[in-house]
Design a protein around this motif. Structure first.
Motif, PDB file in Angstrom:
ATOM      1  N   LYS A  96      62.423   9.174  74.720  1.00 41.38           N
ATOM      2  CA  LYS A  96      63.744   8.480  75.214  1.00 41.38           C
ATOM      3  C   LYS A  96      63.439   9.221  76.906  1.00 41.38           C
ATOM      4  CE  LYS A  96      66.706  11.016  72.755  1.00 41.38           C
ATOM      5  NZ  LYS A  96      66.113  12.049  72.448  1.00 41.38           N
ATOM      6  N   ILE A 171      60.550  13.644  64.215  1.00 43.35           N
ATOM      7  CA  ILE A 171      61.920  12.839  64.760  1.00 43.35           C
ATOM      8  C   ILE A 171      63.020  12.866  63.670  1.00 43.35           C
ATOM      9  CG2 ILE A 171      60.648  11.621  66.601  1.00 43.35           C
ATOM     10  CD1 ILE A 171      61.055   9.203  64.874  1.00 43.35           C
ATOM     11  N   HIS A 212      67.302   7.159  66.307  1.00 46.06           N
ATOM     12  CA  HIS A 212      68.026   8.079  67.029  1.00 46.06           C
ATOM     13  C   HIS A 212      69.692   7.622  67.033  1.00 46.06           C
ATOM     14  CE1 HIS A 212      69.190  11.028  70.131  1.00 46.06           C
ATOM     15  NE2 HIS A 212      69.667  10.044  70.963  1.00 46.06           N
ATOM     16  N   TYR A 223      74.273   3.894  72.580  1.00 43.83           N
ATOM     17  CA  TYR A 223      73.151   3.807  71.545  1.00 43.83           C
ATOM     18  C   TYR A 223      73.160   2.485  71.304  1.00 43.83           C
ATOM     19  CZ  TYR A 223      74.017   8.606  70.581  1.00 43.83           C
ATOM     20  OH  TYR A 223      74.187  10.029  70.731  1.00 43.83           O
TER      21      TYR A 223
END
Length: 266
Positions: A96, A171, A212, A223
């Motif tokens: 990111k 993650i 995410h 998002y």
């Protein structure tokens, strides 16, 4: 109104709102979701910023300037960390943040960034921790065995909010899926100018951004924008059949399909 405005940003056949009064509520939503830099950059790239009211332009530009200086500091800190890892032979993949903004939004200042996330191999975590601490970042709290990242921070100049670095060995929590993090490493490519620093493949970037958003319950329009922007940049490069097969193997299929369903419904 704000959803319609976002739709017009990504479908230029849709006109921007014509009523100047509509932009007051749109601006409130933009600022609430911290999207000033992104909206300003998209409108500039499309050559449509002048189709909006002057007060709207001025406020977006003001917020973008603040984010530019903030992101520039974070960009420099990221380079310092990556250079340190490279010098110490530590493999790393930025997640990111600044690199994502540069690659998918066109400029490091086109997306608000507040921290640094880096994927590290599990066996390199302690070595990476020492490097980060030598850069004067402090360890934050304990690190439970089930957790997949370690957090460090230090104060930023002219800010009451510290800059946080998260070193990830995964993650997702290991017991919450069968995700094979090694696949992320396997399909990554060296970042320009580095041997040990990698960049995620396009499909794994998209996969990661979707997961995410799911992890945060898609509770912010940022998002949505991250996912939509990635889709638009990659265009027809995303092989959804392969992506869904990967997610099924990783036991993340429901997370991925629910996230994409929400985004595409908008």
């Amino acid at each position: 109104m704000f959803i319609e405005f976002i739709q017009s940003l990504y479908d230029q056949s849709r006109p921007l709102p014509e009523n100047p009064n509509d932009y007051s509520s749109i601006l409130e939503d933009i600022e609430y979701f911290h999207l000033s830099a992104t909206v300003y950059s998209l409108l500039k790239q499309q050559g449509r910023i002048e189709q909006t009211p002057i007060y709207f332009q001025n406020q977006l530009q003001k917020e973008h300037q603040i984010i530019l200086y903030n992101n520039l500091y974070i960009k420099n800190q990221l380079k310092l960390v990556l250079d340190t890892f490279e010098a110490n032979g530590i493999s790393a993949i930025p997640l990111k943040g600044i690199l994502f903004a540069e690659t998918y939004f066109g400029h490091f200042s086109a997306r608000r960034t507040t921290d640094i996330d880096i994927l590290i191999r599990k066996e390199d975590m302690e070595k990476a921790k020492v490097c980060i601490q030598k850069l004067e970042y402090n360890v934050e709290g304990d690190w439970p065995s089930y957790h997949f990242h370690r957090t460090f921070s230090k104060m930023m100049p002219h800010s009451s909010v510290p800059l946080t670095i998260e070193l990830h060995r995964d993650i997702l929590r290991e017991n919450s899926s069968s995700l094979e993090i090694e696949q992320f490493w396997k399909h990554s490519a060296p970042l320009e100018g580095y041997k040990h620093i990698k960049q995620l493949s396009e499909v794994h970037t998209f996969y990661m951004i979707c997961l995410h958003g799911w992890k945060h319950g898609m509770d912010s329009l940022k998002y949505f924008i991250d996912i939509i922007q990635t889709i638009h940049v990659l265009n027809h490069k995303i092989d959804y059949d392969a992506l869904l097969k990967m997610a099924k193997n990783d036991q993340t299929l429901k997370r991925l399909t629910s996230t994409l369903t929400v985004v595409y419904n908008q």
